[in-house]
Write a protein that holds these residues in place. Sequence first.
Motif, PDB file in Angstrom:
ATOM      1  N   LEU A 167     -12.127   2.291   3.598  1.00  0.00           N
ATOM      2  CA  LEU A 167     -13.130   1.668   3.662  1.00  0.00           C
ATOM      3  C   LEU A 167     -13.172   0.903   2.008  1.00  0.00           C
ATOM      4  N   ALA A 168     -12.539   1.382   1.130  1.00  0.00           N
ATOM      5  CA  ALA A 168     -12.309   0.699   0.099  1.00  0.00           C
ATOM      6  C   ALA A 168     -11.520  -0.291   0.076  1.00  0.00           C
ATOM      7  N   PHE A 169     -10.364  -0.334   0.714  1.00  0.00           N
ATOM      8  CA  PHE A 169      -9.513  -1.326   1.201  1.00  0.00           C
ATOM      9  C   PHE A 169     -10.117  -2.508   1.973  1.00  0.00           C
ATOM     10  N   ARG A 170     -11.037  -2.280   2.945  1.00  0.00           N
ATOM     11  CA  ARG A 170     -11.772  -3.277   3.346  1.00  0.00           C
ATOM     12  C   ARG A 170     -12.723  -4.183   2.539  1.00  0.00           C
ATOM     13  N   GLY A 171     -13.547  -3.242   1.535  1.00  0.00           N
ATOM     14  CA  GLY A 171     -14.441  -3.633   0.730  1.00  0.00           C
ATOM     15  C   GLY A 171     -13.877  -4.559  -0.412  1.00  0.00           C
ATOM     16  N   ASN A 172     -12.588  -4.049  -0.921  1.00  0.00           N
ATOM     17  CA  ASN A 172     -12.075  -4.846  -2.006  1.00  0.00           C
ATOM     18  C   ASN A 172     -11.475  -5.952  -1.449  1.00  0.00           C
ATOM     19  N   SER A 173     -11.178  -6.014  -0.240  1.00  0.00           N
ATOM     20  CA  SER A 173     -10.311  -7.294   0.442  1.00  0.00           C
ATOM     21  C   SER A 173     -11.417  -8.336   0.448  1.00  0.00           C
ATOM     22  N   MET A 174     -12.786  -7.876   1.013  1.00  0.00           N
ATOM     23  CA  MET A 174     -13.756  -8.770   1.112  1.00  0.00           C
ATOM     24  C   MET A 174     -14.104  -9.387  -0.119  1.00  0.00           C
TER      25      MET A 174
ATOM     26  N   GLN B 235      -5.323  -9.474   0.401  1.00  0.00           N
ATOM     27  CA  GLN B 235      -4.788  -8.197   0.766  1.00  0.00           C
ATOM     28  C   GLN B 235      -3.393  -8.165   1.227  1.00  0.00           C
ATOM     29  N   ALA B 236      -2.830  -7.231   1.418  1.00  0.00           N
ATOM     30  CA  ALA B 236      -1.475  -7.397   1.926  1.00  0.00           C
ATOM     31  C   ALA B 236      -1.189  -5.822   2.686  1.00  0.00           C
ATOM     32  N   LYS B 237      -0.176  -6.130   3.792  1.00  0.00           N
ATOM     33  CA  LYS B 237      -0.150  -5.038   4.823  1.00  0.00           C
ATOM     34  C   LYS B 237       0.636  -3.798   4.032  1.00  0.00           C
ATOM     35  N   THR B 238       1.687  -4.116   3.355  1.00  0.00           N
ATOM     36  CA  THR B 238       2.481  -2.994   2.765  1.00  0.00           C
ATOM     37  C   THR B 238       2.639  -3.214   1.336  1.00  0.00           C
ATOM     38  N   ARG B 239       2.635  -2.499   0.525  1.00  0.00           N
ATOM     39  CA  ARG B 239       3.342  -2.524  -1.028  1.00  0.00           C
ATOM     40  C   ARG B 239       4.716  -1.626  -1.049  1.00  0.00           C
ATOM     41  N   VAL B 240       5.565  -2.251  -1.361  1.00  0.00           N
ATOM     42  CA  VAL B 240       6.980  -1.683  -1.378  1.00  0.00           C
ATOM     43  C   VAL B 240       7.581  -1.544  -2.830  1.00  0.00           C
ATOM     44  N   GLY B 241       7.999  -0.218  -3.261  1.00  0.00           N
ATOM     45  CA  GLY B 241       8.287   0.102  -4.283  1.00  0.00           C
ATOM     46  C   GLY B 241       9.730   0.972  -3.903  1.00  0.00           C
ATOM     47  N   LEU B 242      10.724   0.373  -4.780  1.00  0.00           N
ATOM     48  CA  LEU B 242      12.109   1.092  -4.488  1.00  0.00           C
ATOM     49  C   LEU B 242      12.822   1.441  -5.945  1.00  0.00           C
ATOM     50  N   GLY B 243      13.265   2.632  -6.303  1.00  0.00           N
ATOM     51  CA  GLY B 243      14.220   2.646  -7.096  1.00  0.00           C
ATOM     52  C   GLY B 243      15.383   3.008  -6.802  1.00  0.00           C
ATOM     53  N   ILE B 244      16.783   2.786  -7.526  1.00  0.00           N
ATOM     54  CA  ILE B 244      17.877   3.370  -7.008  1.00  0.00           C
ATOM     55  C   ILE B 244      18.634   3.648  -8.457  1.00  0.00           C
ATOM     56  N   LEU B 245      19.083   4.839  -8.552  1.00  0.00           N
ATOM     57  CA  LEU B 245      19.305   5.531  -9.864  1.00  0.00           C
ATOM     58  C   LEU B 245      20.961   6.016  -9.641  1.00  0.00           C
ATOM     59  N   ALA B 246      21.892   5.611 -10.748  1.00  0.00           N
ATOM     60  CA  ALA B 246      23.254   6.164 -10.445  1.00  0.00           C
ATOM     61  C   ALA B 246      23.818   6.198 -11.961  1.00  0.00           C
ATOM     62  N   PRO B 247      24.963   6.983 -12.056  1.00  0.00           N
ATOM     63  CA  PRO B 247      25.488   7.015 -13.468  1.00  0.00           C
ATOM     64  C   PRO B 247      25.852   5.382 -13.816  1.00  0.00           C
ATOM     65  N   SER B 248      25.653   5.008 -15.195  1.00  0.00           N
ATOM     66  CA  SER B 248      25.912   3.867 -15.681  1.00  0.00           C
ATOM     67  C   SER B 248      27.675   3.485 -15.571  1.00  0.00           C
ATOM     68  N   THR B 249      27.966   2.428 -15.201  1.00  0.00           N
ATOM     69  CA  THR B 249      29.211   1.845 -15.190  1.00  0.00           C
ATOM     70  C   THR B 249      29.579   1.157 -16.438  1.00  0.00           C
ATOM     71  N   ARG B 250      28.648   1.261 -17.431  1.00  0.00           N
ATOM     72  CA  ARG B 250      28.987   0.365 -18.547  1.00  0.00           C
ATOM     73  C   ARG B 250      28.585   1.312 -19.956  1.00  0.00           C
ATOM     74  N   THR B 251      27.869   2.423 -19.617  1.00  0.00           N
ATOM     75  CA  THR B 251      27.309   3.225 -20.807  1.00  0.00           C
ATOM     76  C   THR B 251      27.695   4.678 -20.466  1.00  0.00           C
ATOM     77  N   PRO B 252      28.691   5.399 -20.942  1.00  0.00           N
ATOM     78  CA  PRO B 252      28.997   6.814 -20.754  1.00  0.00           C
ATOM     79  C   PRO B 252      27.687   7.719 -21.050  1.00  0.00           C
ATOM     80  N   GLY B 253      27.519   8.766 -20.217  1.00  0.00           N
ATOM     81  CA  GLY B 253      26.373   9.431 -20.493  1.00  0.00           C
ATOM     82  C   GLY B 253      25.020   8.890 -20.231  1.00  0.00           C
ATOM     83  N   ALA B 254      24.812   7.764 -19.600  1.00  0.00           N
ATOM     84  CA  ALA B 254      23.779   7.004 -19.201  1.00  0.00           C
ATOM     85  C   ALA B 254      23.667   6.925 -17.756  1.00  0.00           C
ATOM     86  N   ASN B 255      22.286   6.190 -17.285  1.00  0.00           N
ATOM     87  CA  ASN B 255      22.006   5.876 -15.892  1.00  0.00           C
ATOM     88  C   ASN B 255      21.629   4.215 -16.017  1.00  0.00           C
TER      89      ASN B 255
END
Length: 400
Positions: free
Chosen positions: A140-147, A152-172
């Motif tokens: 209901l809050a979605f509908r009310g805030n849309s009005m 409005q939007a169908k989907t909010r996408v969030g994506l994080g991809i974490l890996a060891p750093s290729t440039r800084t040893p001991g970091a990500n």
Amino acid sequence: MNQTKTAQLVEDTRKALQGVRGALIELYASIDADPSTPQETARRFSLNRNLTWKVSKVLNGADAFATLNHLPGQQGLEMVIGAMQKAGAPAHVVDQARAAISQFVEVVDRHAGGREHLELTLESMGLFEREGGLESGRELAFRGNSMVWGVQAKTRVGLGILAPSTRTPGANDLALIAGLIGFRRLRPSVSWRLFRSQFHDDKGHDIKAPEELEEKAPGDHPQILREFCSSNMPPLEFRETPDGREYVLPGGPVGNLAAFDCFYGYVMRGLPNRAGPNDEFGSVAAALTLPVEGLIFDMLFHRDAMPAKAPEVLVYGFPHGGPDDPSQQTVRNLLPISHVPVELAGSPPAVATPLVPRYSQLVNRIYERMGWRAEDFVGMRVHMRFPPMSSRVVLRWPLA
């Protein structure tokens, strides 16, 4: 709708509901059925117990409008009438019940076009209160805030991809993607900030700016992933502000024909992988700054960057605006929304979902851009329906 028509809607609806209740009471009485014993009614007439329970709540309710929470649809009511007709209810009583239901349906169609809109209209007048849990309240809050806000939007996408750093040893190194699927205006005058990028440590201190995930053509805005944005995405306004880099959609066409998808992303290099004075946790966040139907929030970890403890999901509210960096994410504004990440199957993680078109292609493009092997990653997902606006969903894990 003028005052006379509003009063007519209320009176017609009340009268039609009372007509249905009265006709059903007469129907029950005509064959000595007790509306206060729904289980016995279900057994005697071979009806679904949930159906007879709903009818019992309607017949025993004190307020006509409140019975809308339990009134079955036309098909369910016909099942009750048919069963009691078969058990010997008089024809004129059966006809009266069907006529009352038809009258209610006609009132709903004439004044509201549908049951849902009728209930929303009565609710806005303070005449009807829905029964339901937190999920329905967020919807209901979605509908009310849309009005109210006109977007409005169908989907909010969030994506994080974490890996060891290729440039800084001991970091990500961390690739971060944000997206909106099916963004649309509901009013042509609305101008809206789609994204704002901020770069902070745990204490809210600024950290170095990120690098791009794709090569830019002349005139392209920083960090916009043009390949995965809709071809009809309108030109955005780009602003550098004291609170971060903002991407703003100006006013324009409304509705589905003007809806579009938009993504932006960047890479943060050399992030700490161990706790320090300013970094106790690793985290990624998805800010909810507009009404959305759902959130898809994924975190993919390289096997050599897996945290010792599984990430937790925290939802922080920012109803008064202001800074929303990690230093502002405190117990005081933590919302009581419990959510556990779900492990994504396989390695590489199976990220495909109908809620995000071309999502697998996007993730593979990030692997390729960063020089990572997809099979080295595992992942987890937060899927939240109707996440609250003016909040920030955080995936957080302690650093070793």
